[in-house]
Design a protein around this motif. Structure first.
Motif, PDB file in Angstrom:
ATOM      1  N   MET A  26       1.038   2.428 -10.725  1.00  0.00           N
ATOM      2  CA  MET A  26       1.973   3.511 -10.586  1.00  0.00           C
ATOM      3  C   MET A  26       2.195   4.184 -11.940  1.00  0.00           C
ATOM      4  O   MET A  26       2.133   5.385 -12.042  1.00  0.00           O
ATOM      5  CB  MET A  26       3.274   2.936 -10.039  1.00  0.00           C
ATOM      6  CG  MET A  26       4.202   3.934  -9.504  1.00  0.00           C
ATOM      7  SD  MET A  26       5.541   3.102  -8.627  1.00  0.00           S
ATOM      8  CE  MET A  26       6.862   4.131  -9.140  1.00  0.00           C
ATOM      9  N   GLU A  27       2.421   3.360 -12.979  1.00  0.00           N
ATOM     10  CA  GLU A  27       2.630   3.917 -14.311  1.00  0.00           C
ATOM     11  C   GLU A  27       2.243   2.867 -15.340  1.00  0.00           C
ATOM     12  O   GLU A  27       2.615   1.711 -15.214  1.00  0.00           O
ATOM     13  CB  GLU A  27       4.097   4.305 -14.499  1.00  0.00           C
ATOM     14  CG  GLU A  27       4.400   4.864 -15.867  1.00  0.00           C
ATOM     15  CD  GLU A  27       5.856   5.249 -16.021  1.00  0.00           C
ATOM     16  OE1 GLU A  27       6.224   6.336 -15.533  1.00  0.00           O
ATOM     17  OE2 GLU A  27       6.611   4.457 -16.593  1.00  0.00           O
ATOM     18  N   GLU A  33      12.547  -4.034  -8.478  1.00  0.00           N
ATOM     19  CA  GLU A  33      13.588  -3.112  -8.044  1.00  0.00           C
ATOM     20  C   GLU A  33      13.948  -3.407  -6.586  1.00  0.00           C
ATOM     21  O   GLU A  33      13.256  -4.156  -5.898  1.00  0.00           O
ATOM     22  CB  GLU A  33      13.106  -1.664  -8.192  1.00  0.00           C
ATOM     23  CG  GLU A  33      12.903  -1.249  -9.636  1.00  0.00           C
ATOM     24  CD  GLU A  33      12.467   0.199  -9.789  1.00  0.00           C
ATOM     25  OE1 GLU A  33      12.454   0.949  -8.773  1.00  0.00           O
ATOM     26  OE2 GLU A  33      12.126   0.579 -10.912  1.00  0.00           O
ATOM     27  N   GLN A  78       8.171  -1.001   0.623  1.00  0.00           N
ATOM     28  CA  GLN A  78       7.606  -0.928  -0.725  1.00  0.00           C
ATOM     29  C   GLN A  78       8.601  -1.489  -1.722  1.00  0.00           C
ATOM     30  O   GLN A  78       9.809  -1.487  -1.490  1.00  0.00           O
ATOM     31  CB  GLN A  78       7.217   0.495  -1.100  1.00  0.00           C
ATOM     32  CG  GLN A  78       8.376   1.461  -1.227  1.00  0.00           C
ATOM     33  CD  GLN A  78       7.899   2.874  -1.540  1.00  0.00           C
ATOM     34  OE1 GLN A  78       6.837   3.291  -1.090  1.00  0.00           O
ATOM     35  NE2 GLN A  78       8.677   3.598  -2.299  1.00  0.00           N
ATOM     36  N   VAL A 129       8.946  -1.979  -6.269  1.00  0.00           N
ATOM     37  CA  VAL A 129       8.409  -1.659  -7.586  1.00  0.00           C
ATOM     38  C   VAL A 129       8.659  -2.837  -8.528  1.00  0.00           C
ATOM     39  O   VAL A 129       9.774  -3.361  -8.591  1.00  0.00           O
ATOM     40  CB  VAL A 129       9.050  -0.381  -8.164  1.00  0.00           C
ATOM     41  CG1 VAL A 129       8.579  -0.116  -9.581  1.00  0.00           C
ATOM     42  CG2 VAL A 129       8.753   0.812  -7.271  1.00  0.00           C
ATOM     43  N   ASN A 169       8.580  -3.904 -12.489  1.00  0.00           N
ATOM     44  CA  ASN A 169       8.591  -3.401 -13.857  1.00  0.00           C
ATOM     45  C   ASN A 169       8.253  -4.531 -14.808  1.00  0.00           C
ATOM     46  O   ASN A 169       8.840  -5.608 -14.723  1.00  0.00           O
ATOM     47  CB  ASN A 169       9.969  -2.845 -14.232  1.00  0.00           C
ATOM     48  CG  ASN A 169      10.317  -1.607 -13.453  1.00  0.00           C
ATOM     49  OD1 ASN A 169       9.588  -0.634 -13.476  1.00  0.00           O
ATOM     50  ND2 ASN A 169      11.424  -1.656 -12.731  1.00  0.00           N
ATOM     51  N   LYS A 187       4.585  -0.214 -14.389  1.00  0.00           N
ATOM     52  CA  LYS A 187       5.325  -0.109 -13.136  1.00  0.00           C
ATOM     53  C   LYS A 187       4.281  -0.183 -12.038  1.00  0.00           C
ATOM     54  O   LYS A 187       3.396   0.661 -11.963  1.00  0.00           O
ATOM     55  CB  LYS A 187       6.084   1.211 -13.028  1.00  0.00           C
ATOM     56  CG  LYS A 187       7.391   1.236 -13.730  1.00  0.00           C
ATOM     57  CD  LYS A 187       8.165   2.469 -13.357  1.00  0.00           C
ATOM     58  CE  LYS A 187       9.516   2.418 -14.032  1.00  0.00           C
ATOM     59  NZ  LYS A 187      10.371   3.523 -13.605  1.00  0.00           N
ATOM     60  N   LEU A 227       3.549  -0.537  -7.865  1.00  0.00           N
ATOM     61  CA  LEU A 227       4.131  -0.316  -6.554  1.00  0.00           C
ATOM     62  C   LEU A 227       3.422  -1.204  -5.548  1.00  0.00           C
ATOM     63  O   LEU A 227       2.203  -1.133  -5.401  1.00  0.00           O
ATOM     64  CB  LEU A 227       3.980   1.159  -6.150  1.00  0.00           C
ATOM     65  CG  LEU A 227       4.455   1.533  -4.750  1.00  0.00           C
ATOM     66  CD1 LEU A 227       5.965   1.344  -4.639  1.00  0.00           C
ATOM     67  CD2 LEU A 227       4.060   2.959  -4.428  1.00  0.00           C
TER      68      LEU A 227
END
Length: 137
Positions: free
Chosen positions: A1-2, A33, A45, A47, A49, A66, A68
């Motif tokens: 994701m990131e 999260e 879903q 997330v 971190n 990050k 997902l």
């Protein structure tokens, strides 16, 4: 994701590393999260971190991930059961992916190999498992 991976260059970090810095464990923060659950579409879903940074000065690197996780579930599962599974079970599914990605990034950044620590995951108690099996059967 990131993915954000930074290597900080200074004259002292461009030369060979002193032995103690090669083995200094990094600072690692890992968090999940709150999951998002769509009961109509039977999809969920969550997330993950991951924040990693060097612990010795001068600071040599910083990595932020990050990820997902997308999950599907069968009709009839209670939303709270799915939420509990994601909060407890998603880590066992997503952690190997984060571990491999972090090792690859640390190699590409040319910093000492970074491995996420192993985490002891506790299975649900026998009474929790039996009550959920009875509800779904």
């Amino acid at each position: 994701m990131e993915i954000i991976a930074k290597r900080f260059f200074t004259p002292s970090t461009d030369s060979a590393l002193p032995a103690p810095e090669q083995f200094a464990p990094p600072s690692v923060q890992l968090a999940l999260e709150e999951p998002t659950i769509q009961s109509e579409g039977q999809q969920a879903q969550i997330v993950m971190n991951v924040q990693v940074s060097s612990t010795t000065e001068p600071f040599r690197y910083e990595i932020s991930l990050k990820l997902l996780g997308l999950f599907a579930f069968m009709q009839g599962y209670d939303v709270e059961f799915v939420r509990t599974f994601l909060q407890q079970g998603a880590l066992s599914v997503m952690l190997p992916v984060a571990r491999e990605l972090l090792m690859s990034l640390s190699s590409r950044l040319q910093v000492p190999l970074i491995m996420l620590p192993l985490i002891q995951l506790v299975p649900p108690t026998a009474t929790e498992a039996k009550s959920e099996d009875a509800d779904q059967g």
